[in-house]
Design a protein around this motif. Structure first.
Motif, short mmCIF file in Angstrom:
data_model
loop_
_atom_site.label_atom_id
_atom_site.label_comp_id
_atom_site.label_asym_id
_atom_site.label_seq_id
_atom_site.Cartn_x
_atom_site.Cartn_y
_atom_site.Cartn_z
N ILE A 129 0.83 -1.21 0.00
CA ILE A 129 0.00 0.00 0.00
C ILE A 129 0.86 1.25 0.00
O ILE A 129 0.62 2.20 -0.76
N GLY A 133 1.11 3.75 -3.17
CA GLY A 133 0.68 5.11 -2.87
C GLY A 133 1.77 6.13 -3.17
O GLY A 133 1.50 7.20 -3.74
N THR A 134 3.01 5.80 -2.82
CA THR A 134 4.14 6.70 -3.08
C THR A 134 4.38 6.86 -4.57
O THR A 134 4.67 7.97 -5.05
N ASN A 136 2.18 6.65 -6.98
CA ASN A 136 1.14 7.51 -7.53
C ASN A 136 1.30 8.96 -7.06
O ASN A 136 1.02 9.90 -7.82
#
Length: 328
Positions: A129, A133-134, A136
């Motif tokens: 996750i 997330g990083t 994106n």
């Protein structure tokens, strides 16, 4: 051949590849057309960030023994995520295809960094996750001339210094080749009228490379403070998402609420000035991170309280000028 002579040759080869790509992009109309979310007004070549996976391929050629033994997993992950991102730059792919490749690439990255071997299985989903997330977030922040290149260069140079002078966590050339690619990209992107944009292939590619380096460093030191090498981008993205959720906006729709977008679009600040401010701010954070003797929680407070306060102050000051953000 001595690396002292190889690096200038690599630099020249990277320039040649970038120029060759420009000819291909121009011929096949691989361009970025301005829209309501854009901070630029002219059509520009897209995908100049392809130089980052090319740099890794060249790294493998000149360091083939080390690459085959140590970097194959990283290489497969990098090339997979860059390939799907490059295709997406040309023709929009479905979200299912992109996220599937992202998961595969992250799995290869975690294998490369030894995370699967050293961390309990219940922690693995957290890493997935955080890394996706990083990635994106790095892509979201690539919106004005020079910002991704300058920010990346600061982070890479910091990692090179840590690896050389503080603790060795990877082959030095593995960082240097990324720096050379970054310099080539900046030559064409850090301009008032950029020759090219990174595209998803660039932002996702170099984001993947940086995450791999920082994860290697964390696994080596078991010190999670090095996540703060992403602190400026991280704070910006998290606070912007919180703001959009409070305004009941769809966080997956294109928008212009990032601070750098407001400064560029509403205040009409120079892209290069904004990019330099972001890079210098992260440099200041990195220096404090390296030399501070404070415990991790205190470092986090010292970094995020002033940065968060400045961010919120600027956002409030610009709030009245913000236009509706949903792009149709």
């Amino acid at each position: 051949m001595n690396s002292l002579y190889i690096l200038p040759i690599v630099f020249i080869i990277l320039f040649a590849f970038e120029i060759f790509y420009f000819k291909i992009a121009d011929k096949y109309n691989i361009i970025d057309k301005p829209n309501h979310r854009s901070a630029h007004s002219q059509i520009t070549l897209r995908g100049g960030g392809i130089i980052f996976p090319i740099a890794f391929i060249i790294f493998c050629i000149f360091n083939y023994k080390v690459a085959l033994e140590m970097y194959w997993s990283f290489g497969l992950g990098l090339l997979a995520i860059c390939l799907v991102s490059f295709i997406d730059d040309i023709k929009t792919l479905s979200g299912k295809i992109r996220i599937s490749v992202h998961f595969l690439s992250v799995a290869l990255l975690l294998n490369f960094t030894g995370t699967f071997d050293t961390m309990p299985i219940w922690v693995w989903p957290i890493f997935f996750i955080m890394i996706i997330g990083t990635l994106n977030a790095y892509n979201f922040m690539d919106g004005i001339n020079g910002i991704t290149g300058a920010y990346t260069l600061i982070t890479l140079v910091t990692l090179l210094y840590i690896n050389h002078d503080i603790i060795s966590f990877t082959e030095e050339n593995f960082i240097i080749y990324a720096i050379l690619a970054c310099l080539v990209f900046l030559f064409y992107n850090f301009r008032k009228k950029a020759k090219c944009f990174a595209g998803d292939v660039g932002s996702m590619g170099i984001g993947f490379w940086l995450i791999a380096l920082i994860t290697l460093l964390i696994m080596k030191t078991q010190d999670y403070k090095y996540i703060l090498l992403f602190s400026v981008y991280g704070m910006e993205v998290v606070l912007t998402i919180i703001e959009r959720m409070m305004l009941k906006e769809n966080i997956f729709e294109a928008h212009r609420r990032h601070l750098y977008q407001l400064l560029a679009n509403e205040k009409k600040m120079s892209h290069l000035v904004i990019s330099a401010i972001y890079a210098v701010t992260q440099l200041a954070v990195n220096l404090f991170l390296i030399y501070s003797k404070l415990p991790v929680y205190a470092v986090v407070l010292v970094i995020f309280v002033p940065l968060g306060s400045i961010y919120l102050f600027l956002k409030l000051k610009l709030k009245k000028k913000v236009q509706p953000t949903v792009i149709k």
